[in-house]
Scaffold this active site. Structure first.
Site, PDB file in Angstrom:
ATOM      1  N   LYS A 171       0.840  -1.206   0.000  1.00 46.89           N
ATOM      2  CA  LYS A 171       0.000   0.000   0.000  1.00 46.89           C
ATOM      3  C   LYS A 171       0.877   1.259   0.000  1.00 46.89           C
ATOM      4  O   LYS A 171       0.608   2.222  -0.718  1.00 46.89           O
ATOM      5  CB  LYS A 171      -0.913   0.000   1.241  1.00 46.89           C
ATOM      6  CG  LYS A 171      -2.011  -1.061   1.171  1.00 46.89           C
ATOM      7  CD  LYS A 171      -2.730  -1.259   2.502  1.00 46.89           C
ATOM      8  CE  LYS A 171      -3.691  -2.442   2.420  1.00 46.89           C
ATOM      9  NZ  LYS A 171      -4.360  -2.751   3.688  1.00 46.89           N
ATOM     10  N   GLN A 178      -4.025  -1.642  10.103  1.00 43.18           N
ATOM     11  CA  GLN A 178      -3.986  -2.950   9.433  1.00 43.18           C
ATOM     12  C   GLN A 178      -4.468  -4.041  10.391  1.00 43.18           C
ATOM     13  O   GLN A 178      -4.010  -4.117  11.534  1.00 43.18           O
ATOM     14  CB  GLN A 178      -2.553  -3.240   8.965  1.00 43.18           C
ATOM     15  CG  GLN A 178      -2.419  -4.500   8.138  1.00 43.18           C
ATOM     16  CD  GLN A 178      -3.114  -4.402   6.782  1.00 43.18           C
ATOM     17  OE1 GLN A 178      -3.051  -3.385   6.096  1.00 43.18           O
ATOM     18  NE2 GLN A 178      -3.804  -5.472   6.385  1.00 43.18           N
ATOM     19  N   ASP A 220     -10.606   2.976   4.915  1.00 41.36           N
ATOM     20  CA  ASP A 220     -10.999   1.563   4.814  1.00 41.36           C
ATOM     21  C   ASP A 220     -12.521   1.413   4.830  1.00 41.36           C
ATOM     22  O   ASP A 220     -13.047   0.366   4.448  1.00 41.36           O
ATOM     23  CB  ASP A 220     -10.417   0.775   6.004  1.00 41.36           C
ATOM     24  CG  ASP A 220      -9.243  -0.105   5.597  1.00 41.36           C
ATOM     25  OD1 ASP A 220      -9.052  -0.319   4.379  1.00 41.36           O
ATOM     26  OD2 ASP A 220      -8.524  -0.581   6.486  1.00 41.36           O
TER      27      ASP A 220
END
Ligand code: NAD
Length: 290
Positions: free
Chosen positions: A49, A93, A116
């Site tokens: 990412k 994460q 997200d």
């Protein structure tokens, strides 16, 4: 083309974002990633990412935390990013260590920076069909794949196998929207669904998000359906240096000949997730400037 090339579609989006970012005036967008501990898959995902963000011209920051961190200290880190006006979007994460409650942490993220899309605020906005919502990246990537390969959803029967918060549930809401890529009739199946094959065989578009290798077999799909395989499963393969290879939830070899379109694993939905994350980051940046 029958096999959908997720790598090519994601590259297309990345190239579009590069141009978009290059044309922005003022400071560049900035994304931050919180990684707790050294989970090997998380290390790979976060590095990927970060690399793509930098390629696009998005500044990226990596916050590495010890896996013994307390929940309250992790909340402080989230709040620090919530309050840092130079960071436009960030994510934590997952998976997080067992002593930390994911839901508390994900709901703590400022909804305007929640790239997200996992906070209750953004899931609620999605439910309300609010265009300001940040849509979870894998479901958003699935919609993008369908749109860019000219698959229409209106009036179609979309069957989703899996009801997780990161794939199945947001997918179902997206296909239900009164929207160009919605207006579908949606059925969500899960581990307690009875006679699964009788339902999946009705699908014009079948989304498999189960996490079981080659679970969807050819007798479970309708001829000429569109198949989106979200699953990422490692199976033992001694011919590979790593000792394993990745397969999806769909028995690709046998299903591909009878369907209209299908995403492979790897190279299907996977690369789309990172592209959509970057798209959400640019959206968060633009929102912050308005
Ligand atoms: P999850 O474990 O949270 O959910 C799995 C779902 O499958 C559950 O809702 C469960 O009810 C359903 N299920 C399990 N057994 C079943 C059965 N026998 N019949 C019908 N349904 C059954 O998983 P998830 O987080 O949604 O991920 C699913 C898969 O997608 C995993 O392989 C994961 O690695 C992959 N994934 C890929 C991406 C990507 O970027 N491509 C992103 C997220 C998840």
């Amino acid at each position: 083309m029958k096999k959908i090339d997720g790598n090519a579609i994601s590259r297309e989006i990345i190239e579009e974002l590069k141009i978009d970012v290059a044309n922005l005036e003022g400071p560049k967008p900035c994304v931050a990633f919180i990684r707790v501990g050294e989970d090997p898959a998380s290390v790979v995902y976060v590095n990927k990412k970060k690399k793509i963000a930098e390629e696009i011209g998005i500044e990226s920051r990596l916050i590495l935390l010890d896996d013994k961190i307390s929940e309250s200290d992790l909340i402080c880190e989230v709040d620090r990013l919530n309050n840092d006006s130079s960071v436009h979007g960030f994510l934590i994460q997952t998976p997080l260590p067992n002593h930390i409650n994911d839901t508390i942490i994900l709901n703590r993220v400022n909804p305007e920076k929640d790239i997200d899309g996992f906070s209750y605020a953004n899931l609620g906005r999605l439910c309300q069909e609010n265009p300001d919502s940040f849509i979870a990246c894998t479901p958003a990537g699935i919609i993008e794949i369908l749109q860019r390969t000219n698959v229409k959803t209106e009036g179609k029967h979309v069957v989703i196998i899996g009801r997780s918060l990161i794939v199945g549930k947001p997918c179902s809401l997206l296909f239900l929207r009164r929207h160009l890529m919605g207006n579908a009739t949606v059925t969500v199946c899960h581990s307690k669904t009875a006679d699964l094959a009788s339902i999946t065989k009705q699908a014009d578009i079948l989304i498999a998000a189960i996490g079981k290798p080659n679970f969807v077999t050819v007798d479970m799909v309708k001829k000429n359906a569109v198949i989106i395989d979200v699953g990422i499963n490692r199976i033992k393969d001694d011919s590979k240096k790593s000792g394993y290879r990745l397969v999806g939830d769909v028995d690709f070899l046998n299903v591909e000949p009878v369907v209209d379109k299908i995403t492979p694993v790897p190279g299907g939905v996977g690369p789309m997730t990172v592209a959509m994350l970057m798209s959400n980051t640019v959206k968060a940046y633009k929102n912050s400037r308005n």
